[in-house]
Design a protein around this motif. Structure first.
Motif, PDB file in Angstrom:
ATOM      1  N   LYS A 157      63.329  48.070  23.537  1.00  0.00           N
ATOM      2  CA  LYS A 157      63.111  48.223  24.982  1.00  0.00           C
ATOM      3  C   LYS A 157      61.636  48.192  25.378  1.00  0.00           C
ATOM      4  O   LYS A 157      61.310  48.309  26.561  1.00  0.00           O
ATOM      5  CB  LYS A 157      63.715  49.519  25.538  1.00  0.00           C
ATOM      6  N   GLU A 158      60.732  48.054  24.419  1.00  0.00           N
ATOM      7  CA  GLU A 158      59.317  48.241  24.699  1.00  0.00           C
ATOM      8  C   GLU A 158      58.612  47.002  25.231  1.00  0.00           C
ATOM      9  O   GLU A 158      57.514  47.097  25.783  1.00  0.00           O
ATOM     10  CB  GLU A 158      58.604  48.729  23.425  1.00  0.00           C
ATOM     11  N   SER A 159      59.189  45.827  25.046  1.00  0.00           N
ATOM     12  CA  SER A 159      58.490  44.608  25.457  1.00  0.00           C
ATOM     13  C   SER A 159      59.459  43.573  25.999  1.00  0.00           C
ATOM     14  O   SER A 159      60.667  43.633  25.768  1.00  0.00           O
ATOM     15  CB  SER A 159      57.703  44.021  24.274  1.00  0.00           C
ATOM     16  N   LYS A 160      58.888  42.610  26.709  1.00  0.00           N
ATOM     17  CA  LYS A 160      59.670  41.490  27.227  1.00  0.00           C
ATOM     18  C   LYS A 160      59.614  40.370  26.194  1.00  0.00           C
ATOM     19  O   LYS A 160      58.555  40.062  25.655  1.00  0.00           O
ATOM     20  CB  LYS A 160      59.102  41.032  28.569  1.00  0.00           C
TER      21      LYS A 160
ATOM     22  N   ASP B 195      66.108  50.597  33.143  1.00  0.00           N
ATOM     23  CA  ASP B 195      66.469  51.293  31.903  1.00  0.00           C
ATOM     24  C   ASP B 195      67.913  51.771  31.990  1.00  0.00           C
ATOM     25  O   ASP B 195      68.250  52.636  32.800  1.00  0.00           O
ATOM     26  CB  ASP B 195      65.534  52.478  31.681  1.00  0.00           C
ATOM     27  N   PHE B 196      68.767  51.198  31.132  1.00  0.00           N
ATOM     28  CA  PHE B 196      70.175  51.570  31.103  1.00  0.00           C
ATOM     29  C   PHE B 196      70.492  52.495  29.922  1.00  0.00           C
ATOM     30  O   PHE B 196      71.643  52.611  29.519  1.00  0.00           O
ATOM     31  CB  PHE B 196      71.053  50.324  31.039  1.00  0.00           C
ATOM     32  N   GLY B 197      69.465  53.130  29.379  1.00  0.00           N
ATOM     33  CA  GLY B 197      69.686  54.043  28.267  1.00  0.00           C
ATOM     34  C   GLY B 197      69.264  53.427  26.956  1.00  0.00           C
ATOM     35  O   GLY B 197      68.125  53.582  26.514  1.00  0.00           O
ATOM     36  N   GLN B 198      70.149  52.669  26.327  1.00  0.00           N
ATOM     37  CA  GLN B 198      69.840  52.049  25.044  1.00  0.00           C
ATOM     38  C   GLN B 198      69.298  50.632  25.173  1.00  0.00           C
ATOM     39  O   GLN B 198      68.956  50.004  24.174  1.00  0.00           O
ATOM     40  CB  GLN B 198      71.081  52.055  24.147  1.00  0.00           C
ATOM     41  N   HIS B 199      69.225  50.108  26.391  1.00  0.00           N
ATOM     42  CA  HIS B 199      68.661  48.783  26.591  1.00  0.00           C
ATOM     43  C   HIS B 199      68.129  48.659  28.012  1.00  0.00           C
ATOM     44  O   HIS B 199      68.399  49.505  28.864  1.00  0.00           O
ATOM     45  CB  HIS B 199      69.706  47.701  26.320  1.00  0.00           C
ATOM     46  N   ARG B 200      67.377  47.598  28.247  1.00  0.00           N
ATOM     47  CA  ARG B 200      66.878  47.288  29.584  1.00  0.00           C
ATOM     48  C   ARG B 200      67.445  45.952  30.053  1.00  0.00           C
ATOM     49  O   ARG B 200      67.821  45.099  29.251  1.00  0.00           O
ATOM     50  CB  ARG B 200      65.348  47.198  29.585  1.00  0.00           C
ATOM     51  N   ALA B 201      67.478  45.788  31.371  1.00  0.00           N
ATOM     52  CA  ALA B 201      67.892  44.513  31.957  1.00  0.00           C
ATOM     53  C   ALA B 201      67.297  44.434  33.358  1.00  0.00           C
ATOM     54  O   ALA B 201      66.770  45.420  33.888  1.00  0.00           O
ATOM     55  CB  ALA B 201      69.415  44.402  32.017  1.00  0.00           C
TER      56      ALA B 201
ATOM     57  N   GLN C  99      54.006  26.568  28.257  1.00  0.00           N
ATOM     58  CA  GLN C  99      54.773  26.789  29.489  1.00  0.00           C
ATOM     59  C   GLN C  99      55.052  28.278  29.733  1.00  0.00           C
ATOM     60  O   GLN C  99      55.770  28.616  30.676  1.00  0.00           O
ATOM     61  CB  GLN C  99      56.090  26.021  29.438  1.00  0.00           C
ATOM     62  N   GLY C 100      54.503  29.139  28.905  1.00  0.00           N
ATOM     63  CA  GLY C 100      54.673  30.565  29.110  1.00  0.00           C
ATOM     64  C   GLY C 100      55.823  31.196  28.384  1.00  0.00           C
ATOM     65  O   GLY C 100      56.082  32.401  28.545  1.00  0.00           O
ATOM     66  N   ALA C 101      56.541  30.398  27.588  1.00  0.00           N
ATOM     67  CA  ALA C 101      57.656  30.962  26.803  1.00  0.00           C
ATOM     68  C   ALA C 101      57.114  31.870  25.713  1.00  0.00           C
ATOM     69  O   ALA C 101      55.990  31.705  25.244  1.00  0.00           O
ATOM     70  CB  ALA C 101      58.500  29.842  26.220  1.00  0.00           C
ATOM     71  N   ILE C 102      57.932  32.817  25.294  1.00  0.00           N
ATOM     72  CA  ILE C 102      57.568  33.740  24.228  1.00  0.00           C
ATOM     73  C   ILE C 102      58.338  33.333  22.975  1.00  0.00           C
ATOM     74  O   ILE C 102      59.561  33.371  22.941  1.00  0.00           O
ATOM     75  CB  ILE C 102      57.899  35.186  24.617  1.00  0.00           C
TER      76      ILE C 102
END
Length: 434
Positions: A73-76, A100-106, A430-433
């Protein structure tokens, strides 16, 4: 010959269209593919059967955009086109990022403002031509290549000649047209359950927030035991909309094949029926919903799984769970293996300890040289698909597909033979990770 054949069948022949890359389907994967290719200077024709883009996010009102954040959950972990889209959506006031949904983010969004944000995003790219209310109905394949696609809209039936084609239909609709191998569901053909999303307006958030998911589940089960309402799922969720005092409800399950017209018809009807039934339950029983109302039912049912291609490489649940990386990895994934099992009335959600990569090879179908498949239909196992299918990941896969098509043309090599180091370099630019 084609024109006469079309007119003999009673259709109007619209003529021939020419582009470099034809992207079929305007969901998150299709948007990513079109923008990724256009950024490389390629001419793109993007077609979509509805009057707006966005796929499941807009047509099915799936207002939670999952998959952009790391397992911890710490980074995109998804950037590129996704970031450009959320920049436009943020200007409209239609997004909440990193919830923050608890165990994950969206990310959550207003699915109507999302339509406008996508329009604005594509308006930045002159190389993209868009045709809405248009869909592919066939292809002509010769010597291992698609020569042209056959599309239809209100004007008639057209041929589209292109150098490269990207199937972003969500159901891999082009794959059976080119006789490429695919599978549906698990070893018995069972697919994940689908859901018709609905929205409740005028919800008292303060009161609704006091009610836990377990309390909802227990209350729903008690109502089922008493035969008070005609529904069966107890493990559903609802969440606050990004705009206003509305709640997006993901409560029902419908099991069917999304590529069977009769089953799809029945599922759409059942989805609307059960949405009304659940809305009654919410108003009657659940704190915060007493004075609410059913304000919207999604345009179409939300499909989680249908066809998946079988490529030379298949991404497995072991790859996903073990955090596998690949030399040709084109994006990251970290969404839980989220499996909706209507037969057992349960949601299985296995959280990951680390991120994994999706390799370029999963987009290359067999039996055709100038077609890629992007989105939820890539080459995975049934359970791996329960993680890779979510929308932020699909957009990243689509962006890679669009760039790959452009590189294939620039270097004059087959899609399967492109230099993936060049692909990854271009994606990063293009900014992709990666």
């Amino acid at each position: 010959m084609f024109e006469s054949a079309v007119t003999e069948l009673g259709f109007k022949y619209g003529g021939d269209l020419h582009t470099e890359i034809l992207v079929m389907g305007g969901g998150f994967a299709g948007i990513g593919a079109a923008v990724g290719a256009a950024k490389c200077g390629a001419e793109v024709l993007l077609i979509e059967k509805y009057g707006f883009l966005g796929g499941m996010a807009t047509t099915a009102a799936v207002s939670t955009i999952c998959g952009a954040y790391s397992a911890d959950k710490e980074s995109k972990i998804i950037g590129g086109v996704r970031d450009e889209l959320f920049l436009e959506l943020g200007k409209l006031g239609g997004a909440n990022e990193g919830v923050d949904f608890g165990q994950h983010r969206a990310d959550t969004c207003d699915h109507h403002l999302l339509k406008v944000a996508i329009d604005r995003l594509l308006a930045h790219y002159e190389k993209i031509q868009l045709l809405l209310h248009t869909q592919v109905i066939g292809v002509k394949k010769e010597s291992g290549n698609i020569q042209y696609a056959i599309i239809t809209n209100k004007e008639g039936v057209f041929r589209v000649f292109a150098q490269k084609f990207v199937d972003c239909t969500g159901d891999a609709d082009v794959i059976p047209m080119v006789d490429a191998p695919y599978v549906i569901g698990n070893e018995t053909g069972q697919v994940q359950a689908a859901t018709t999303i609905f929205k409740m307006g005028d919800v008292d958030f303060t009161e609704a927030r006091t009610f836990t998911r377990q309390q909802y589940k227990d209350l729903a089960q008690a109502s089922i035991d008493k035969s008070e309402y005609a529904f069966t799922r107890t493990s559903g969720v609802y969440m606050e909309s990004a705009v206003g005092n509305s709640v997006i409800a993901n409560l029902n399950w419908i099991s069917f094949s999304a590529i069977d017209a009769k089953q799809l018809t029945e599922a759409e009807i059942e989805g609307r029926r059960s949405s009304v039934e659940y809305s009654k339950f919410l108003r009657d029983k659940v704190p915060g919903f007493k004075d609410s109302h059913l304000s919207e039912i999604a345009t179409q049912i939300g499909v989680r799984e249908s066809r998946r291609i079988v490529a030379d490489f298949v991404l497995t649940e072991e790859h996903v769970m073990q955090g596998a990386t690949f030399e040709d990895g084109i994006c990251w994934g970290a969404w839980p293996v989220e499996y909706h099992d209507a037969a057992e009335n349960r949601t299985i959600k296995t959280y990951l300890k680390q991120n994994y990569q999706i390799p370029y090879r999963t987009m290359i179908p067999g039996n055709v040289d100038n077609l890629l498949v992007a989105g939820r239909s890539i080459s995975t196992t049934h359970f791996a698909n329960a993680s890779t299918r979510v929308m932020a990941i699909c957009m990243a896969i689509g962006q890679a597909a669009g760039v790959a098509c452009a590189l294939s043309m620039q270097d004059q090599v087959l899609l399967k033979d492109i230099d993936t180091s060049k692909l990854k370099k271009q994606l990063r630019e293009q900014g992709a990770i990666i």
